[in-house]
Scaffold this active site. Structure first.
Site, PDB file in Angstrom:
ATOM      1  N   LYS A  19       8.058  -1.151  -3.701  1.00 26.07           N
ATOM      2  CA  LYS A  19       8.389  -1.498  -2.311  1.00 26.07           C
ATOM      3  C   LYS A  19       7.960  -2.924  -1.981  1.00 26.07           C
ATOM      4  CE  LYS A  19       5.795   1.838  -0.653  1.00 26.07           C
ATOM      5  NZ  LYS A  19       5.255   2.423  -1.897  1.00 26.07           N
ATOM      6  N   ARG A  94       5.090   6.876   7.138  1.00 27.61           N
ATOM      7  CA  ARG A  94       4.650   7.705   6.023  1.00 27.61           C
ATOM      8  C   ARG A  94       4.479   9.169   6.426  1.00 27.61           C
ATOM      9  NH1 ARG A  94       2.104   3.325   2.820  1.00 27.61           N
ATOM     10  NH2 ARG A  94       1.653   4.099   0.745  1.00 27.61           N
ATOM     11  N   ARG A 133      -1.239  -3.109 -11.998  1.00 20.49           N
ATOM     12  CA  ARG A 133      -0.885  -3.990 -10.872  1.00 20.49           C
ATOM     13  C   ARG A 133      -1.990  -4.995 -10.549  1.00 20.49           C
ATOM     14  NH1 ARG A 133       1.386  -1.557  -5.351  1.00 20.49           N
ATOM     15  NH2 ARG A 133      -0.436  -0.177  -5.408  1.00 20.49           N
ATOM     16  N   ARG A 167      -6.572  -3.637  -6.782  1.00 20.66           N
ATOM     17  CA  ARG A 167      -6.989  -2.773  -5.683  1.00 20.66           C
ATOM     18  C   ARG A 167      -7.925  -1.679  -6.174  1.00 20.66           C
ATOM     19  NH1 ARG A 167      -1.367  -1.344  -2.822  1.00 20.66           N
ATOM     20  NH2 ARG A 167      -2.533   0.586  -2.527  1.00 20.66           N
ATOM     21  N   ARG A 178      -3.070  10.122  -3.903  1.00 19.47           N
ATOM     22  CA  ARG A 178      -2.007   9.365  -3.219  1.00 19.47           C
ATOM     23  C   ARG A 178      -0.645   9.998  -3.458  1.00 19.47           C
ATOM     24  NH1 ARG A 178      -3.278   3.649  -5.554  1.00 19.47           N
ATOM     25  NH2 ARG A 178      -1.464   2.946  -4.376  1.00 19.47           N
TER      26      ARG A 178
HETATM   27  P1  ADP Z   1       1.272   1.615  -2.031  1.00 15.57           P
HETATM   28  O1  ADP Z   1       1.723   0.174  -2.146  1.00 15.57           O
HETATM   29  O2  ADP Z   1       0.565   2.053  -3.260  1.00 15.57           O
HETATM   30  O3  ADP Z   1       2.368   2.524  -1.612  1.00 15.57           O
HETATM   31  P2  ADP Z   1       0.005   0.833   0.441  1.00 15.57           P
HETATM   32  O4  ADP Z   1      -0.515  -0.513   0.121  1.00 15.57           O
HETATM   33  O5  ADP Z   1       1.279   0.904   1.209  1.00 15.57           O
HETATM   34  O6  ADP Z   1       0.155   1.664  -0.910  1.00 15.57           O
HETATM   35  O7  ADP Z   1      -1.088   1.690   1.200  1.00 15.57           O
HETATM   36  C1  ADP Z   1      -2.413   1.760   0.736  1.00 15.57           C
HETATM   37  C2  ADP Z   1      -3.183   2.782   1.564  1.00 15.57           C
HETATM   38  O8  ADP Z   1      -3.195   2.381   2.952  1.00 15.57           O
HETATM   39  C3  ADP Z   1      -2.619   4.198   1.578  1.00 15.57           C
HETATM   40  O9  ADP Z   1      -3.058   4.973   0.469  1.00 15.57           O
HETATM   41  C4  ADP Z   1      -3.158   4.736   2.910  1.00 15.57           C
HETATM   42  O10 ADP Z   1      -4.530   5.068   2.801  1.00 15.57           O
HETATM   43  C5  ADP Z   1      -3.066   3.509   3.809  1.00 15.57           C
HETATM   44  N1  ADP Z   1      -1.766   3.416   4.507  1.00 15.57           N
HETATM   45  C6  ADP Z   1      -0.833   2.433   4.385  1.00 15.57           C
HETATM   46  N2  ADP Z   1       0.220   2.653   5.189  1.00 15.57           N
HETATM   47  C7  ADP Z   1      -0.042   3.827   5.833  1.00 15.57           C
HETATM   48  C8  ADP Z   1       0.671   4.610   6.796  1.00 15.57           C
HETATM   49  N3  ADP Z   1       1.869   4.235   7.265  1.00 15.57           N
HETATM   50  N4  ADP Z   1       0.078   5.747   7.233  1.00 15.57           N
HETATM   51  C9  ADP Z   1      -1.128   6.146   6.802  1.00 15.57           C
HETATM   52  N5  ADP Z   1      -1.848   5.465   5.897  1.00 15.57           N
HETATM   53  C10 ADP Z   1      -1.318   4.306   5.414  1.00 15.57           C
HETATM   54  P1  ADP Z   2       4.575  -0.484  -4.094  1.00 16.24           P
HETATM   55  O1  ADP Z   2       4.536  -1.562  -3.042  1.00 16.24           O
HETATM   56  O2  ADP Z   2       5.732   0.456  -3.914  1.00 16.24           O
HETATM   57  O3  ADP Z   2       3.286   0.250  -4.239  1.00 16.24           O
HETATM   58  P2  ADP Z   2       4.683  -2.728  -5.997  1.00 16.24           P
HETATM   59  O4  ADP Z   2       5.863  -3.521  -5.570  1.00 16.24           O
HETATM   60  O5  ADP Z   2       3.337  -3.258  -5.689  1.00 16.24           O
HETATM   61  O6  ADP Z   2       4.838  -1.184  -5.510  1.00 16.24           O
HETATM   62  O7  ADP Z   2       4.819  -2.493  -7.592  1.00 16.24           O
HETATM   63  C1  ADP Z   2       3.807  -1.825  -8.344  1.00 16.24           C
HETATM   64  C2  ADP Z   2       3.598  -2.550  -9.681  1.00 16.24           C
HETATM   65  O8  ADP Z   2       4.764  -2.376 -10.491  1.00 16.24           O
HETATM   66  C3  ADP Z   2       3.398  -4.056  -9.558  1.00 16.24           C
HETATM   67  O9  ADP Z   2       2.465  -4.459 -10.527  1.00 16.24           O
HETATM   68  C4  ADP Z   2       4.780  -4.640  -9.817  1.00 16.24           C
HETATM   69  O10 ADP Z   2       4.685  -5.938 -10.435  1.00 16.24           O
HETATM   70  C5  ADP Z   2       5.386  -3.639 -10.778  1.00 16.24           C
HETATM   71  N1  ADP Z   2       6.831  -3.426 -10.543  1.00 16.24           N
HETATM   72  C6  ADP Z   2       7.503  -3.476  -9.371  1.00 16.24           C
HETATM   73  N2  ADP Z   2       8.806  -3.193  -9.548  1.00 16.24           N
HETATM   74  C7  ADP Z   2       8.972  -2.948 -10.868  1.00 16.24           C
HETATM   75  C8  ADP Z   2      10.106  -2.591 -11.691  1.00 16.24           C
HETATM   76  N3  ADP Z   2      11.308  -2.425 -11.146  1.00 16.24           N
HETATM   77  N4  ADP Z   2       9.884  -2.424 -13.014  1.00 16.24           N
HETATM   78  C9  ADP Z   2       8.646  -2.577 -13.555  1.00 16.24           C
HETATM   79  N5  ADP Z   2       7.543  -2.907 -12.846  1.00 16.24           N
HETATM   80  C10 ADP Z   2       7.697  -3.099 -11.520  1.00 16.24           C
END
Ligand code: ADP
Ligand code: ADP
Ligand code: ZN
Length: 222
Positions: A19, A94, A133, A167, A178
């Site tokens: 994302k 979420r 990551r 992270r 998660r």
């Molecule tokens: P990821 O990129 O792995 O999907 P995020 O960076 O979006 O994770 O979120 C990291 C953490 O922040 C989540 O595990 C949760 O604890 C909190 N968080 C982020 N967005 C939300 C949301 N919309 N509602 C509740 N908790 C959230």
């Molecule tokens: P999210 O925001 O959904 O948690 P991220 O965009 O941070 O996910 O991506 C998670 C990890 O995977 C990062 O290290 C990113 O560089 C890698 N990544 C993202 N998209 C792809 C893809 N299409 N194929 C392989 N690795 C990816």
């Protein structure tokens, strides 16, 4: 993407789906504003604000932060004048309660949702993505040990920064919680949007550029 520029886009998917990566690409290409609740929360934790202190325990445990806190955070983000040009929500909503609150906020502003893009990625791949990551500490560019390494080891391609952040919640153990939160609390918003005919699915298993192309197609930009 002219006519729909003001309609917000949601990128939806489990942790590690890509994302943030795709939101940043859309921001660069289309000048849209990215509102990432995860990034906003991490900034609040770093600042040590009351909100950050409240969210920290949940984040470390891999649990969702309370809805009221998240809804307030997004309401603030939507007030920003730049958001008028159109924005991408990454990590919000979420829960169904957050989705309903978002609808109410948008309606007040005379806006409606554009597309809700679901990025599907296998669980095993999610874990590999999460555990590799890292992010540039200076400019926030995202990298991956295997899938998106820096061109020069230890140096950010974008800004030349040499310090990278991993992270604390990006480990296999916290990832289990998660993923469970995603399935129990977030996945139910998929039918919520599907019923309205605004849900679009992309294959998140493809490479970064191939996923970006699928998204551009959904947005009618190619
Ligand atoms: P990821 O990129 O792995 O999907 P995020 O960076 O979006 O994770 O979120 C990291 C953490 O922040 C989540 O595990 C949760 O604890 C909190 N968080 C982020 N967005 C939300 C949301 N919309 N509602 C509740 N908790 C959230
Ligand atoms: P999210 O925001 O959904 O948690 P991220 O965009 O941070 O996910 O991506 C998670 C990890 O995977 C990062 O290290 C990113 O560089 C890698 N990544 C993202 N998209 C792809 C893809 N299409 N194929 C392989 N690795 C990816
Ligand atoms: Zn950088």
């Amino acid at each position: 993407m002219t006519a729909q520029a003001a309609n917000p886009i949601i990128l939806l998917g489990p942790p590690g789906a890509g994302k943030g990566t795709q939101a940043r690409l859309l921001e660069e290409k289309h000048g849209l504003i990215q509102l990432s609740t995860g990034d906003l929360l991490r900034a609040a934790v770093k600042e040590g604000s009351a909100l950050g202190r409240e969210a920290k325990t949940y984040m470390e445990a891999g649990k969702l932060a309370p809805d009221d806190l998240m809804i307030r955070m997004i309401a603030d983000g939507l007030q920003k004048p730049e958001a008028r040009r159109g924005f991408i929500l990454d990590g919000f909503p979420r829960t169904v309660a957050q989705a309903a609150a978002l609808d109410a906020m948008l309606e007040q502003k005379g806006l409606s949702l554009g597309h809700v893009i679901v990025m599907a990625v296998d669980e095993e791949a999610l874990i590999t993505r999460i555990t590799g990551r890292m992010t540039c500490a200076k400019c926030g560019e995202g990298y991956h040990d295997s899938f998106k390494p820096t061109a020069k080891p230890g140096v950010c391609d974008k800004c030349g920064g040499t310090s990278f952040i991993r992270r604390p919640d990006d480990n296999a153990e916290t990832m289990k919680t998660r993923l469970a939160a995603y399935h129990a609390q977030t996945a139910p918003i998929i039918p919520y949007y599907e019923k309205r005919g605004i849900l679009r699915r992309v294959d998140g298993m493809a490479g970064v550029d191939a996923v970006a192309l699928q998204i551009e197609k959904v947005l009618g930009a190619v």
